[in-house]
Scaffold this active site. Structure first.
Site, PDB file in Angstrom:
ATOM      1  N   PRO A  34       0.831  -1.204   0.000  1.00  0.00           N
ATOM      2  CG  PRO A  34      -0.729  -1.559   1.676  1.00  0.00           C
ATOM      3  CD  PRO A  34       0.596  -2.050   1.185  1.00  0.00           C
ATOM      4  CE  LYS A  35       2.176   7.672  -3.416  1.00  0.00           C
ATOM      5  NZ  LYS A  35       1.875   8.607  -2.316  1.00  0.00           N
ATOM      6  CD1 TRP A  36       2.663   2.561   3.639  1.00  0.00           C
ATOM      7  CD2 TRP A  36       1.042   2.976   5.110  1.00  0.00           C
ATOM      8  NE1 TRP A  36       2.287   1.366   4.186  1.00  0.00           N
ATOM      9  CE2 TRP A  36       1.295   1.591   5.098  1.00  0.00           C
ATOM     10  CE3 TRP A  36       0.057   3.459   5.963  1.00  0.00           C
ATOM     11  CZ2 TRP A  36       0.606   0.687   5.901  1.00  0.00           C
ATOM     12  CZ3 TRP A  36      -0.632   2.572   6.773  1.00  0.00           C
ATOM     13  CH2 TRP A  36      -0.365   1.212   6.734  1.00  0.00           C
ATOM     14  CG  ASP A 184      -1.919   8.387  -1.568  1.00  0.00           C
ATOM     15  OD1 ASP A 184      -1.176   7.415  -1.336  1.00  0.00           O
ATOM     16  OD2 ASP A 184      -1.496   9.530  -1.786  1.00  0.00           O
ATOM     17  N   GLY A 185      -2.994   4.668  -2.759  1.00  0.00           N
ATOM     18  CA  GLY A 185      -2.523   3.959  -3.929  1.00  0.00           C
ATOM     19  C   GLY A 185      -1.710   2.727  -3.576  1.00  0.00           C
TER      20      GLY A 185
END
Length: 351
Positions: A34-36, A184-185
């Protein structure tokens, strides 16, 4: 003054990511995570000495004293880790990230820093290891660095390790599912790739959405010529028009064209005060209101805020085009995507 004796020393640029519009799907090549959406940070720990460095090399320790203490308690005695500073909060029975609380932590007053450290304590999410003990890991493949990262986080109370997968289908699924935890990504890293400071060697895939918003005002560009930003609004259920952010980054030609579009709608000579910037106290936030008659389509990635009255775009959005076919009153919050509500701890490595 820091006196750390480590094989990798500050200041150091973190490895960066380049944007793509889809998650890479080559099995066996990539690791997905996951993009933090927090503050990027490098941690340098050498015994009692702990340094928390921002993406641009600045010291973050003064803003997060509680995290400096936690890093000293929960990490290996000698290590250099790459990760993200976040502030979790329980919202509607689930734990997710709270960007607003995190952004308020950067404050010049020591008394406020102390108060916020108690009220909204920060966590560290580790996603790479650059050194452990007297061994530098920059030239090692991510598989090796990932194992070293897991070994370096001894207690998962304030310091955590992000989940990863080598399954491209699960990585693509995470792009949709985990947004509800405040992410967010998705980030993709090559399993056999080294850590290259300052280089865009990772891949990031972010959420991309569009919305129709009402133009409610504008700011003049800092050059004095044309539009610098367009302020945007959406109608709430109670009929009130609420500001939700702004669109910026126009070419010189478009700045003048947009000013010609909006200036006829200006409301007298009125000039309104905007919210002060936490990042640039000298920035002029005043803006010129216009009659809410024009609708524009914008591209955005994420919203922030837990209630309709507090919801706004997380980042500046991209202006796409005017929508003369849209009635401004039809621009409501109902058009916005509502992300799934996964708990933050679904996104962390389980110990």
């Amino acid at each position: 003054m820091y006196t750390v004796d480590l094989p990798v020393l500050p200041p150091l640029e973190p490895m960066l990511a380049k944007a793509q519009n889809r998650v890479p799907d080559e099995a066996g090549i990539w690791s997905y995570e996951p993009k933090w959406d927090g503050f990027r940070a490098l941690v340098f720990r050498d015994g009692a000495e702990v340094r928390l460095q921002s993406r641009n090399g600045k010291d973050l320790g003064r803003y997060f004293p509680e995290l400096i203490e936690a890093l000293g308690d929960e990490l290996a005695a000698q290590c250099v880790l790459d990760g993200e500073i976040v502030v979790p909060r329980e919202i509607d029975g689930r734990t997710r990230l709270d960007w607003e609380s995190l952004s308020q932590r950067v404050h010049p007053a020591a008394s406020r820093v102390k108060m916020l450290a108690e009220q909204t304590p920060a966590h560290f999410i580790g996603f790479d290891a650059l050194a452990t003990g007297d061994r530098a890991l920059l030239d090692e493949p991510f598989r090796v660095r990932r194992a070293a990262l897991i070994d370096s986080v001894h207690t998962a109370q304030w310091c955590h390790v992000t989940r990863t997968t080598e399954d491209p289908q699960l990585g693509a699924q995470w792009l949709e599912e985990f947004e509800g935890a405040g992410l967010d990504g998705v980030i993709a890293k090559r399993l056999d790739g080294p850590y290259l400071p300052g280089k865009r060697e990772m891949v990031k895939v972010k959420h991309a959405r569009d919305a129709d918003c009402v133009a409610i005002g504008y700011r003049i560009h800092k050059s004095g010529e044309g539009i610098g930003s367009i302020l945007l609004g959406l109608y709430r259920e109670d009929g009130e028009l609420q500001m939700v952010g702004g669109a910026a980054s126009f070419t010189a030609k478009n700045r003048l064209k947009l000013l010609a579009d909006l200036e006829p709608l200006r409301i007298g000579d009125e000039l309104r005060e905007g919210e002060p910037s936490r990042w640039n106290s000298a920035a002029d936030k005043r803006w010129i209101p216009v009659r809410p008659e024009k609708v524009c389509e914008v591209a955005y990635d994420q919203m922030e805020g837990n209630t309709v009255h507090g919801r706004r775009f997380r980042h500046a959005v991209k202006f796409i085009r005017w929508r003369p076919d849209r009635d401004p009153r039809s621009c409501t919050f109902d058009q916005l995507d509502v992300p799934l509500h996964y708990d933050l701890y679904d996104v962390l490595e389980q110990s």
